[in-house]
Design a protein around this motif. Structure first.
Motif, PDB file in Angstrom:
ATOM      1  N   ALA A   1      44.314  -7.566 -32.015  1.00  0.00           N
ATOM      2  CA  ALA A   1      43.730  -7.063 -30.770  1.00  0.00           C
ATOM      3  C   ALA A   1      44.196  -7.885 -29.572  1.00  0.00           C
ATOM      4  CB  ALA A   1      42.206  -7.086 -30.870  1.00  0.00           C
ATOM      5  N   ALA A   2      44.298  -9.214 -29.762  1.00  0.00           N
ATOM      6  CA  ALA A   2      44.749 -10.069 -28.667  1.00  0.00           C
ATOM      7  C   ALA A   2      46.202  -9.799 -28.295  1.00  0.00           C
ATOM      8  CB  ALA A   2      44.568 -11.537 -29.048  1.00  0.00           C
ATOM      9  N   LYS A   3      47.006  -9.362 -29.285  1.00  0.00           N
ATOM     10  CA  LYS A   3      48.421  -9.074 -29.037  1.00  0.00           C
ATOM     11  C   LYS A   3      48.641  -7.629 -28.581  1.00  0.00           C
ATOM     12  CE  LYS A   3      50.210 -13.029 -30.202  1.00  0.00           C
ATOM     13  NZ  LYS A   3      50.986 -13.844 -29.243  1.00  0.00           N
ATOM     14  N   GLY A   4      47.560  -6.853 -28.505  1.00  0.00           N
ATOM     15  CA  GLY A   4      47.695  -5.471 -28.096  1.00  0.00           C
ATOM     16  C   GLY A   4      48.248  -4.574 -29.180  1.00  0.00           C
ATOM     17  N   ILE A   5      48.119  -4.998 -30.440  1.00  0.00           N
ATOM     18  CA  ILE A   5      48.598  -4.212 -31.571  1.00  0.00           C
ATOM     19  C   ILE A   5      47.423  -3.412 -32.126  1.00  0.00           C
ATOM     20  CG2 ILE A   5      49.800  -4.320 -33.790  1.00  0.00           C
ATOM     21  CD1 ILE A   5      50.715  -7.118 -33.047  1.00  0.00           C
ATOM     22  N   THR A   6      47.715  -2.244 -32.687  1.00  0.00           N
ATOM     23  CA  THR A   6      46.667  -1.410 -33.277  1.00  0.00           C
ATOM     24  C   THR A   6      45.948  -2.195 -34.376  1.00  0.00           C
ATOM     25  OG1 THR A   6      48.002   0.543 -32.877  1.00  0.00           O
ATOM     26  CG2 THR A   6      46.182   0.766 -34.441  1.00  0.00           C
TER      27      THR A   6
END
Length: 456
Positions: A76-81
């Motif tokens: 979530a912090a990396k913007g990944i699903t």
């Protein structure tokens, strides 16, 4: 120290995953390819699963749910699903990773740290290893009981499967270079047998420190033939041994080959020489709060260039192995395992050792930057610092990570092992445990309706 400097340089590129700067994705994929492990690019691929497994053994919680939550937070912090919080996929992914992959990663991490260690961390320019054994408990399941029976002193259904583990530890860095696992009792499960499995992890010129169990003619011969020296506590006086030379720094003894042990083949017995030269050193412990005033140490190191005082001081470092095992079992909570099958138990043990060796690598980098020996750094303090800084490093901007890494290494180096010469404490606890009933019958029987009144 170029290797440690290279590791230090990679810290600034840390991605927030457990030791991603040391245990890189490329190194994990290399080991997977070596072992021919096929995998698909999915959420819980082997790389992510291994990093999740590492976070699990480093966590105080130790649960799969906690590990999956960490992976979700990272994605979530990396913007990944993000993936589902359900732990089934993660547990299945752990089971697909071969134990040999985890063991290779653990031993290779220790070997790389050993190669990067400077000569000032060695003993007379030689690599010294400590061998010691212990035991670990695991859940009482049918699969675990089949491979690791509970001790005979425990009543059936009231005990837990118990495994014997033996480790080969570096005196310089504290890293674990090899591990052997066996049932706690039975033929071929003793520490001597487990030690023989580790011979290939040693090289000519190495020195091994061991306890009184290894005051053994045959093991001394086997190591001597490989160019490896043994330093062990003298267990008993051999009436048939002769003093070939009396020196101020120890006597040179001629050990006679003992009778053939039960179970050893005659052809193998005759391959051992009839005599073996050993050195016996008397260590004076009168100025310390020890249980004995003097004890004797035997060794295959015969050169007069190394005096008896050096031999005695080297053997006293054997206690470092006890402290390292305590760090693995207590600080990392490996004394009671969680997995319910022997295969997963082995994976859990090797993952603990991988995390332990990675922590030792970080400690070595901190020691190198602060010009101290890695043995002077507190292991528990290092673990606390790493787990405290990891989320901050992940959340930091790339340009700010260098400052956090500097602070992390200074914090690790600050926490030193206390200097307590001759410390002795009674093996007893002052604080009383909570009063509770002891289960005296198997749980499945205690839960029957006619037995429930006994346990209210």
């Amino acid at each position: 120290m170029s290797s440690l400097d290279a590791v230090r340089a990679r810290f600034a590129r840390n991605e927030g995953l457990p030791f991603a700067d040391i245990l890189t994705e490329a190194s994990i994929r290399e080991v997977l390819n070596e072992h021919g492990v096929p995998f698909r690019d999915r959420v819980f691929n082997p790389v992510t699963t291994i990093w999740g497994f590492l976070s699990q053994v480093l966590s105080e919680d130790h649960s799969c749910r906690d590990a999956v939550s960490r992976i979700i937070a990272h994605r979530a912090a990396k913007g990944i699903t993000v993936c589902s919080p359900n732990t089934a996929s993660y547990c299945n992914a752990r089971s697909r990773i071969p134990t040999t992959v985890l063991s290779t990663l653990a031993t290779r991490t220790a070997a790389e740290l050993h190669t990067s260690a400077g000569d000032q961390w060695k003993w007379n320019g030689r690599a010294v290893f400590i061998f010691d054994g212990s035991s670990v408990s695991m859940p009482d399941t049918a699969e675990n009981r089949a491979m690791y029976p509970q001790p005979s002193t425990q009543q059936p259904g009231l005990g837990f499967p118990l495994a014997r583990i033996a480790v080969l530890l570096s005196l310089a860095t504290g890293a674990c270079h090899d591990l052997a696992i066996a049932p706690y009792a039975g033929k071929g499960t003793g520490e001597k047998t487990l030690f023989r499995r580790m011979y290939d992890s040693l090289k000519s010129g190495d020195v091994v420190i061991a306890d009184a169990l290894f005051d053994d003619y045959f093991i001394a011969c086997e190591l001597h033939n490989r160019g490896i020296d043994l330093v062990a506590h003298a267990h008993f006086e051999r009436v048939e041994s002769q003093v070939a030379e009396s020196r101020s720094d120890g006597d040179i003894l001629v050990w006679q080959r003992p009778n053939k042990p039960h179970g050893m083949a005659g052809d193998k017995y005759r391959t051992y020489p009839k005599q073996l030269l050993m050195r016996q050193v008397t260590v004076d412990a009168c100025d310390r709060n020890n249980r004995v005033q003097q004890f004797k140490v035997v060794t295959t190191i015969l050169t007069p260039l190394i005096d008896g005082q050096q031999i005695g001081a080297l053997y006293e470092h054997r206690w470092e192995g006890e402290v390292d095992i305590r760090s693995i079992k207590c600080t990392m909570q490996m004394d009671i395992l969680r997995c319910k099958t022997p295969d997963m138990v082995h994976k859990e043990i090797w993952t603990h050792l991988l995390a332990y060796n990675l922590l030792r690598t970080v400690m070595a980098v901190a020691a190198n930057e602060n010009d101290i020996e890695p043995r002077k750094v507190s292991f528990k303090g290092a673990k606390q610092a790493v787990t405290a800084f990891a989320p901050k490093i992940e959340a930091a901007r790339p340009e700010d990570r260098g400052r956090l890494i500097d602070t992390l290494l200074k914090t690790i180096a600050y926490h030193r092992v206390g200097d307590r010469p001759g410390r002795w404490e009674p093996r007893a606890r002052k604080r009383r445990p909570r009063k509770s009933n002891r289960l005296t019958q198997p749980r499945v029987i205690a839960k029957l309706p006619h037995n429930r009144s006994k346990w209210f």
